[in-house]
Write a protein that holds these residues in place. Structure first.
Motif, mmCIF file in Angstrom:
data_model
loop_
_atom_site.group_PDB
_atom_site.id
_atom_site.type_symbol
_atom_site.label_atom_id
_atom_site.label_comp_id
_atom_site.label_asym_id
_atom_site.label_seq_id
_atom_site.Cartn_x
_atom_site.Cartn_y
_atom_site.Cartn_z
ATOM 1 N N ARG A 30 -4.947 -1.208 2.746
ATOM 2 C CA ARG A 30 -4.754 -0.712 4.118
ATOM 3 C C ARG A 30 -5.789 -1.330 5.062
ATOM 4 N NH1 ARG A 30 -2.535 4.774 2.430
ATOM 5 N NH2 ARG A 30 -0.311 4.260 2.637
ATOM 6 N N LYS A 31 -7.009 -1.479 4.536
ATOM 7 C CA LYS A 31 -8.084 -2.061 5.346
ATOM 8 C C LYS A 31 -7.748 -3.519 5.690
ATOM 9 C CE LYS A 31 -13.054 -2.479 5.430
ATOM 10 N NZ LYS A 31 -14.238 -2.597 4.611
ATOM 11 N N LYS A 32 -7.264 -4.232 4.653
ATOM 12 C CA LYS A 32 -6.881 -5.644 4.844
ATOM 13 C C LYS A 32 -5.763 -5.753 5.878
ATOM 14 C CE LYS A 32 -7.508 -8.668 0.835
ATOM 15 N NZ LYS A 32 -6.827 -9.074 -0.391
ATOM 16 N N ALA A 33 -4.802 -4.842 5.769
ATOM 17 C CA ALA A 33 -3.664 -4.851 6.694
ATOM 18 C C ALA A 33 -4.143 -4.634 8.123
ATOM 19 C CB ALA A 33 -2.656 -3.784 6.302
ATOM 20 N N ARG A 34 -5.108 -3.727 8.291
ATOM 21 C CA ARG A 34 -5.635 -3.461 9.641
ATOM 22 C C ARG A 34 -6.340 -4.702 10.198
ATOM 23 N NH1 ARG A 34 -6.816 1.629 7.602
ATOM 24 N NH2 ARG A 34 -8.991 1.092 7.194
ATOM 25 N N ALA A 35 -7.075 -5.406 9.320
ATOM 26 C CA ALA A 35 -7.776 -6.624 9.754
ATOM 27 C C ALA A 35 -6.761 -7.675 10.212
ATOM 28 C CB ALA A 35 -8.628 -7.168 8.625
ATOM 29 N N LYS A 36 -5.673 -7.811 9.464
ATOM 30 C CA LYS A 36 -4.613 -8.776 9.839
ATOM 31 C C LYS A 36 -4.004 -8.393 11.177
ATOM 32 C CE LYS A 36 -4.166 -11.989 6.755
ATOM 33 N NZ LYS A 36 -4.575 -13.307 7.167
ATOM 34 N N ALA B 89 0.844 -1.207 0.000
ATOM 35 C CA ALA B 89 0.000 0.000 0.000
ATOM 36 C C ALA B 89 0.875 1.252 0.000
ATOM 37 C CB ALA B 89 -0.921 -0.007 1.210
ATOM 38 N N ALA B 90 1.974 1.193 0.773
ATOM 39 C CA ALA B 90 2.853 2.361 0.907
ATOM 40 C C ALA B 90 3.568 2.659 -0.413
ATOM 41 C CB ALA B 90 3.856 2.138 2.020
ATOM 42 N N SER B 91 3.992 1.607 -1.104
ATOM 43 C CA SER B 91 4.691 1.825 -2.388
ATOM 44 C C SER B 91 3.687 2.366 -3.422
ATOM 45 C CB SER B 91 5.355 0.538 -2.862
ATOM 46 O OG SER B 91 4.491 -0.183 -3.685
ATOM 47 N N GLY B 92 2.488 1.845 -3.358
ATOM 48 C CA GLY B 92 1.410 2.348 -4.205
ATOM 49 C C GLY B 92 1.618 2.144 -5.697
ATOM 50 N N ARG B 93 2.682 1.435 -6.055
ATOM 51 C CA ARG B 93 3.029 1.268 -7.481
ATOM 52 C C ARG B 93 1.886 0.620 -8.268
ATOM 53 N NH1 ARG B 93 7.254 -2.101 -7.119
ATOM 54 N NH2 ARG B 93 8.032 -1.076 -5.250
ATOM 55 N N ASN C 170 -8.273 3.732 -4.661
ATOM 56 C CA ASN C 170 -9.243 2.797 -4.090
ATOM 57 C C ASN C 170 -8.577 1.479 -3.676
ATOM 58 O OD1 ASN C 170 -11.815 2.384 -3.245
ATOM 59 N ND2 ASN C 170 -12.474 1.418 -5.176
ATOM 60 N N GLU C 171 -7.688 1.003 -4.549
ATOM 61 C CA GLU C 171 -6.986 -0.257 -4.256
ATOM 62 C C GLU C 171 -6.068 -0.098 -3.033
ATOM 63 O OE1 GLU C 171 -6.675 -2.462 -8.597
ATOM 64 O OE2 GLU C 171 -5.423 -0.710 -8.169
#
Ligand SMILES: O=C(O)CCC(=O)C(=O)O
Ligand SMILES: [Fe+2]
Length: 211
Positions: A187-193, A172-176, A181-182
């Motif tokens: 980020r949402k997935k990362a928070r869930a993990k 998410a941080a690289s954003g490449r 939206n993606e």
């Protein structure tokens, strides 16, 4: 053979969902307590029901060390069954030293030292069909070992989730090549993990406190 209650394999208590004791098994426990063969009616937490046909036998063995002693066996149907006790000699041969009868409706109590190696017990070939209920109690050490195993599984799971969360965040941080939206979704997935990491660590800590 059918197992009710705690399930032990290879000297270890297994993390399995066992079949609970049936009302018949509870009744048998109560009868054994009344007869003075069992200390109290919730003493046993494992019951193995053995169904033997004529001619069947059990080789010399020591019961799993995950169980406390004594071991209490209720015999049914046959009046002819015999159990042998012995030790293995220098040539590796089982030498029978004693033999006891196990008539129907009798209880056999195997306690130390006969219940531990070098003493072994065996069932002589059954002269007629027989049913036995073997009652045992899982040792506190075996219970603790299972708790530790569960705790380690939770901790390993937490580490795995943590790694996953870090990877998602990095992407998410690289954003490449990703749309806004993606990135948001990642980020949402990362928070869930991350939340899973905490849950698993909490589980592990609770298990650690129980041991
Ligand atoms: O069924 C029996 O009478 C004895 C069984 C036994 O020794 C065992 O299950 O370890
Ligand atoms: Fe046994």
């Amino acid at each position: 053979m059918m197992h009710f209650g705690a399930y032990v394999h290879n000297n270890r208590l297994q993390d399995a969902q066992p079949m609970p004791f049936t009302s018949e098994i509870h009744m048998a426990c109560a009868a054994l307590v009344k007869a003075g063969a069992m200390p109290y009616d919730t003493w046993a937490d494992a019951c193995t029901v053995g169904m033997y046909e004529e001619g069947s036998w059990l080789p010399p063995h020591e019961d799993s060390r995950a169980f406390e002693r004594p071991i209490v066996i209720l015999s049914l149907l046959s009046d002819e069954q015999e159990m042998t006790f012995g030790q293995v000699d220098n040539l590796g041969e089982y030498r029978e030293k004693a033999r006891i009868r196990m008539p129907a409706r009798s209880a056999t109590i195997i306690d130390a030292p006969a219940a531990y190696a070098p003493w072994l017990h065996a069932l002589a070939p059954a002269p007629t069909g027989r049913i036995s209920l073997t009652f045992r109690r899982v040792s506190p050490e075996a219970r603790r070992a299972l708790q530790v195993e569960r705790m380690e599984t939770e901790r390993a799971g937490a580490m795995q989730s943590l790694k996953c969360a870090a990877q998602l965040q990095e992407r998410a941080a690289s954003g490449r090549g990703l749309s806004q939206n993606e990135i948001k979704k990642l980020r949402k997935k990362a928070r869930a993990k991350q939340a899973k990491v905490q849950t698993k660590l909490n589980h592990a800590n609770n298990l650690a406190m129980e041991t």
